[in-house]
Design a protein around this motif. Structure first.
Motif, PDB file in Angstrom:
ATOM      1  N   TYR A  85       9.610  -0.970  17.002  1.00 20.27           N
ATOM      2  CA  TYR A  85       8.446  -1.356  16.193  1.00 20.27           C
ATOM      3  C   TYR A  85       8.869  -2.469  15.249  1.00 20.27           C
ATOM      4  O   TYR A  85       9.723  -2.272  14.380  1.00 20.27           O
ATOM      5  N   PHE A  86       8.314  -3.664  15.465  1.00 21.78           N
ATOM      6  CA  PHE A  86       8.670  -4.863  14.697  1.00 21.78           C
ATOM      7  C   PHE A  86      10.190  -5.072  14.696  1.00 21.78           C
ATOM      8  O   PHE A  86      10.802  -5.360  13.662  1.00 21.78           O
ATOM      9  N   GLY A  87      10.784  -4.902  15.876  1.00 21.98           N
ATOM     10  CA  GLY A  87      12.194  -5.199  16.055  1.00 21.98           C
ATOM     11  C   GLY A  87      13.155  -4.106  15.655  1.00 21.98           C
ATOM     12  O   GLY A  87      14.370  -4.256  15.847  1.00 21.98           O
ATOM     13  N   VAL A 138       8.848   5.844  14.592  1.00 18.93           N
ATOM     14  CA  VAL A 138       9.043   4.403  14.437  1.00 18.93           C
ATOM     15  C   VAL A 138       9.064   4.035  12.965  1.00 18.93           C
ATOM     16  O   VAL A 138       8.478   4.720  12.115  1.00 18.93           O
ATOM     17  N   SER A 139       9.752   2.940  12.680  1.00 22.01           N
ATOM     18  CA  SER A 139       9.729   2.350  11.340  1.00 22.01           C
ATOM     19  C   SER A 139       9.912   0.853  11.485  1.00 22.01           C
ATOM     20  O   SER A 139      10.588   0.376  12.408  1.00 22.01           O
ATOM     21  N   GLY A 140       9.294   0.091  10.580  1.00 19.93           N
ATOM     22  CA  GLY A 140       9.393  -1.352  10.660  1.00 19.93           C
ATOM     23  C   GLY A 140       8.600  -2.029   9.571  1.00 19.93           C
ATOM     24  O   GLY A 140       7.785  -1.390   8.877  1.00 19.93           O
ATOM     25  N   ASN A 141       8.812  -3.317   9.408  1.00 23.14           N
ATOM     26  CA  ASN A 141       8.098  -4.114   8.409  1.00 23.14           C
ATOM     27  C   ASN A 141       6.941  -4.841   9.083  1.00 23.14           C
ATOM     28  O   ASN A 141       7.145  -5.727   9.914  1.00 23.14           O
ATOM     29  N   SER A 142       5.721  -4.438   8.700  1.00 22.93           N
ATOM     30  CA  SER A 142       4.518  -4.953   9.339  1.00 22.93           C
ATOM     31  C   SER A 142       3.713  -5.787   8.360  1.00 22.93           C
ATOM     32  O   SER A 142       3.731  -5.551   7.150  1.00 22.93           O
ATOM     33  N   ASN A 143       2.973  -6.746   8.896  1.00 23.10           N
ATOM     34  CA  ASN A 143       2.045  -7.515   8.067  1.00 23.10           C
ATOM     35  C   ASN A 143       0.635  -6.936   8.120  1.00 23.10           C
ATOM     36  O   ASN A 143      -0.303  -7.526   7.605  1.00 23.10           O
ATOM     37  N   TYR A 215       0.299  -7.151  -0.678  1.00 25.92           N
ATOM     38  CA  TYR A 215       1.545  -7.214   0.087  1.00 25.92           C
ATOM     39  C   TYR A 215       1.541  -8.429   0.997  1.00 25.92           C
ATOM     40  O   TYR A 215       0.484  -8.981   1.320  1.00 25.92           O
ATOM     41  N   THR A 216       2.727  -8.819   1.374  1.00 23.05           N
ATOM     42  CA  THR A 216       2.924  -9.756   2.477  1.00 23.05           C
ATOM     43  C   THR A 216       3.361  -8.988   3.714  1.00 23.05           C
ATOM     44  O   THR A 216       2.832  -9.176   4.800  1.00 23.05           O
ATOM     45  N   ASN A 217       4.332  -8.116   3.499  1.00 29.84           N
ATOM     46  CA  ASN A 217       4.763  -7.184   4.531  1.00 29.84           C
ATOM     47  C   ASN A 217       4.946  -5.814   3.894  1.00 29.84           C
ATOM     48  O   ASN A 217       5.268  -5.711   2.696  1.00 29.84           O
ATOM     49  N   VAL A 218       4.750  -4.777   4.665  1.00 26.53           N
ATOM     50  CA  VAL A 218       4.936  -3.413   4.181  1.00 26.53           C
ATOM     51  C   VAL A 218       5.862  -2.671   5.135  1.00 26.53           C
ATOM     52  O   VAL A 218       5.913  -2.961   6.330  1.00 26.53           O
ATOM     53  N   ASN A 219       6.587  -1.719   4.572  1.00 21.13           N
ATOM     54  CA  ASN A 219       7.440  -0.867   5.394  1.00 21.13           C
ATOM     55  C   ASN A 219       6.644   0.351   5.837  1.00 21.13           C
ATOM     56  O   ASN A 219       6.100   1.081   5.003  1.00 21.13           O
ATOM     57  N   GLN A 220       6.580   0.557   7.129  1.00 24.15           N
ATOM     58  CA  GLN A 220       5.813   1.674   7.676  1.00 24.15           C
ATOM     59  C   GLN A 220       6.728   2.623   8.444  1.00 24.15           C
ATOM     60  O   GLN A 220       7.612   2.187   9.184  1.00 24.15           O
ATOM     61  N   GLN A 221       6.476   3.906   8.259  1.00 23.03           N
ATOM     62  CA  GLN A 221       7.168   4.954   9.004  1.00 23.03           C
ATOM     63  C   GLN A 221       6.109   5.853   9.637  1.00 23.03           C
ATOM     64  O   GLN A 221       5.159   6.265   8.972  1.00 23.03           O
ATOM     65  N   PHE A 222       6.283   6.121  10.917  1.00 30.23           N
ATOM     66  CA  PHE A 222       5.268   6.884  11.648  1.00 30.23           C
ATOM     67  C   PHE A 222       5.957   7.870  12.568  1.00 30.23           C
ATOM     68  O   PHE A 222       6.842   7.514  13.347  1.00 30.23           O
ATOM     69  N   ASN A 477      -6.264   3.653  16.148  1.00 28.29           N
ATOM     70  CA  ASN A 477      -7.194   3.014  17.078  1.00 28.29           C
ATOM     71  C   ASN A 477      -7.762   1.704  16.551  1.00 28.29           C
ATOM     72  O   ASN A 477      -8.357   0.944  17.302  1.00 28.29           O
ATOM     73  N   THR A 478      -7.605   1.462  15.258  1.00 29.79           N
ATOM     74  CA  THR A 478      -8.116   0.230  14.664  1.00 29.79           C
ATOM     75  C   THR A 478      -7.297  -0.100  13.429  1.00 29.79           C
ATOM     76  O   THR A 478      -6.609   0.760  12.870  1.00 29.79           O
ATOM     77  N   GLY A 479      -7.356  -1.358  12.996  1.00 30.10           N
ATOM     78  CA  GLY A 479      -6.694  -1.755  11.759  1.00 30.10           C
ATOM     79  C   GLY A 479      -5.273  -2.204  11.939  1.00 30.10           C
ATOM     80  O   GLY A 479      -4.900  -3.307  11.528  1.00 30.10           O
ATOM     81  N   ILE A 480      -4.442  -1.365  12.520  1.00 31.94           N
ATOM     82  CA  ILE A 480      -3.047  -1.695  12.817  1.00 31.94           C
ATOM     83  C   ILE A 480      -2.955  -1.887  14.322  1.00 31.94           C
ATOM     84  O   ILE A 480      -2.936  -0.918  15.088  1.00 31.94           O
ATOM     85  N   THR A 481      -2.922  -3.118  14.752  1.00 36.05           N
ATOM     86  CA  THR A 481      -3.089  -3.426  16.178  1.00 36.05           C
ATOM     87  C   THR A 481      -1.772  -3.581  16.921  1.00 36.05           C
ATOM     88  O   THR A 481      -1.776  -3.603  18.154  1.00 36.05           O
ATOM     89  N   THR A 482      -0.654  -3.727  16.211  1.00 31.54           N
ATOM     90  CA  THR A 482       0.630  -3.885  16.890  1.00 31.54           C
ATOM     91  C   THR A 482       1.139  -2.526  17.346  1.00 31.54           C
ATOM     92  O   THR A 482       1.370  -1.632  16.526  1.00 31.54           O
ATOM     93  N   PRO A 483       1.328  -2.321  18.657  1.00 29.44           N
ATOM     94  CA  PRO A 483       1.764  -1.001  19.134  1.00 29.44           C
ATOM     95  C   PRO A 483       3.270  -0.836  19.025  1.00 29.44           C
ATOM     96  O   PRO A 483       4.029  -1.803  18.903  1.00 29.44           O
ATOM     97  N   ALA A 484       3.690   0.409  19.070  1.00 32.80           N
ATOM     98  CA  ALA A 484       5.108   0.713  19.235  1.00 32.80           C
ATOM     99  C   ALA A 484       5.431   0.669  20.721  1.00 32.80           C
ATOM    100  O   ALA A 484       4.657   1.156  21.550  1.00 32.80           O
ATOM    101  N   MET A 485       6.559   0.069  21.064  1.00 31.48           N
ATOM    102  CA  MET A 485       6.995  -0.005  22.462  1.00 31.48           C
ATOM    103  C   MET A 485       8.003   1.112  22.697  1.00 31.48           C
ATOM    104  O   MET A 485       9.071   1.119  22.085  1.00 31.48           O
TER     105      MET A 485
END
Length: 501
Positions: A85-87, A138-143, A215-222, A477-485
């Protein structure tokens, strides 16, 4: 003073996080499960029969039995998920041990030598066709912050429609809005009282909303944890005609229990942001039953070659969902804690119709020395649907199914070589992606191996199978469109014991 009670209310609306295309794929596909012999040969039993799990492929298979028997199987499920997730890469593993199969067949041989019908078989079998115990993190820095999720639902909703009434408990308002106005308005309510969004103006007629997070980027944990199963109980009847034809039919009764727990945390906002931490968790419970039927035949062309063909009807699942949430942030309403997993949205019963499947099979038997077997299955997922079809939300999902999903071809190849009381087995399985784009879910590849020990009156079988598949998993399903691979590797070790009568 804390309030000690639980609200459960009926809702006539569609849950945005529940009934969707994922349900059709979750309940419409069957993983490589069953007895150890079946798994060890990659499930390629459509032209062979002679195994209780082969009834899942071709119901004529029970007529191949020469004697009555009972088989019981246990499996150790090992899940290994690499999630990017975001690298950033995270790994999770899950182990689960369970009895996954039990069944029996009763063979009645015709003592009338003048009859063309040589024998008749009645069989029953219980198989766990899919085990849902799994987890990924997953965890990563998302915009893309979680505020986008709530803004997507809130924009266009009158502010007055999501305000709780004077003296109304916050959990009552949450449930009432979901039941009378729909899931979207309920999420807008949750975003507002969770402190994530605010109206652009305080008038009841306001329909524009802004984020409270900077924010510009946020740290997300899911974290997503799933448990449950999809099982099938089969009642089967089959018969042998002369020496070269086997026919059979089955009634299949399905049972589903599925739980999904999502835990989301977001930090890393700008120093000047009023919000510095957000948590948003969701819990979904689904359960229900289904029915399908299947018919099939196996023909011996000669002493070496066998052909098989079968049809499995659509499965009609009747399901009920309940759904609960909790949210918190630095700006949340002081009563937000009352909206928790005890506050449950209970939804109307609905139906999923998964597509029919046809299978063609070819086997070559080398006497008592061994065999090779091949199965080809075809299933068109664009024909699946949610019902009732006149529900406007289900119509939207069904349109998505018909446009995004496609036909799936499955190839299974298996072999067995016998050395006295020992049998060595191997198998390969390939299943196409159900998505027309081929990337949302990638093709599935699997390998298996196994060994059997025949003691005459009983048999012990061991198999190990490994499947691998890449999946793009959406967090919301909406809002955060970048999926985890996610790279999913499932390894099952199965032990079966068969007693002959």
């Amino acid at each position: 003073m804390k309030r000690y009670f639980t609200f459960i209310m009926l809702s006539l609306c569609l849950i945005g996080n529940a009934q969707n295309i994922n349900d059709i794929l979750r309940y419409g596909t069957e993983s490589l499960q069953g007895t150890a012999r079946f798994q060890g040969m990659g499930g390629a039993f459509g032209a062979l029969g002679g195994d209780l799990s082969s009834l899942n492929i071709n119901p004529a298979g029970s007529a191949v039995f020469n004697n009555s028997l009972i088989t019981i199987s246990a499996t150790n499920y090992h899940r290994d998920n690499d999630a990017s997730y975001f690298g950033r890469l995270n790994n999770t593993t899950v182990n689960d041990l369970d009895f996954n199969q039990i069944g029996g067949a009763f063979v009645f041989k015709n003592t009338n030598d003048n009859s063309d019908w040589k024998k008749f078989t009645l069989a029953f079998n219980y198989d766990v066709i899919d085990n849902f115990d799994d987890e990924f993190y997953v965890s990563g820095n998302s915009n893309q912050g979680i505020d986008n999720y709530f803004l997507d639902f809130a924009q266009g909703v009158p502010f007055g429609a999501i305000l709780r009434q004077q003296g109304e408990y916050i959990e009552n308002a949450y449930l009432d809005i979901g039941a009378t106005q729909g899931f979207g308005d309920q999420q807008a309510f949750l975003g507002y009282y969770g402190g994530i969004i605010d109206p652009l103006s305080p008038e009841d007629s306001n329909t524009d909303y802004v984020s409270n997070a900077s924010y510009t980027n946020v740290n997300q944990q899911f974290l997503r944890n799933t448990t449950g199963y999809n099982s099938k109980f089969t009642l089967n009847a089959a018969s042998q005609y002369r020496d070269n034809l086997y026919i059979g039919a089955s009634l299949n009764f399905h049972s589903i229990v599925y739980d999904q727990y999502d835990e989301f945390t977001e930090t890393g906002y700008d120093l000047g942001s009023e919000i510095q931490r957000t948590t948003f968790d969701n819990y979904l419970h689904s359960e229900g039953n289904g029915f399908s039927f299947s018919i099939g035949a196996i023909a011996k062309l000669n002493q070496y070659v066998r052909l098989g063909g079968s049809y499995q009807s659509p499965t009609w699942y009747r399901l009920t969902d309940d759904f609960s949430q909790r949210i918190n942030s630095d700006l949340a309403d002081e009563d937000i804690g009352y909206i928790n997993f005890d506050i449950v949205n209970l939804f109307d019963t609905y139906t999923i119709k998964t597509p029919a499947k046809v299978t063609g099979s070819l086997a070559v038997v080398f006497g008592k020395n061994g065999l090779l077997s091949f199965d080809y299955g075809y299933q068109d997922f664009s024909q699946a649907e949610l019902r009732p079809k006149n529900d406007v939300n289900f119509q939207s999902v069904n349109d998505q199914v018909s446009s995004e999903l496609s036909a799936v071809s499955t190839f299974r190849l298996g072999g067995e070589y016998r050395i006295g009381m020992f049998s060595l087995r191997g198998g390969y399985m390939f299943e196409q992606s159900p998505y027309a784009n081929g990337s949302t879910i990638d093709d599935l590849n699997g390998f298996s191996t196994g060994v059997g020990f025949n003691f005459g009156g009983s048999r012990l079988d061991l198999a190990i199978n490994r499947t691998e598949q890449d999946v793009n998993e959406s967090l919301f399903n909406t809002g955060i469109t970048t999926p985890a691979m996610i790279n999913r590797v499932n390894t099952n070790a199965t032990l079966s014991y068969t007693i002959n009568f």
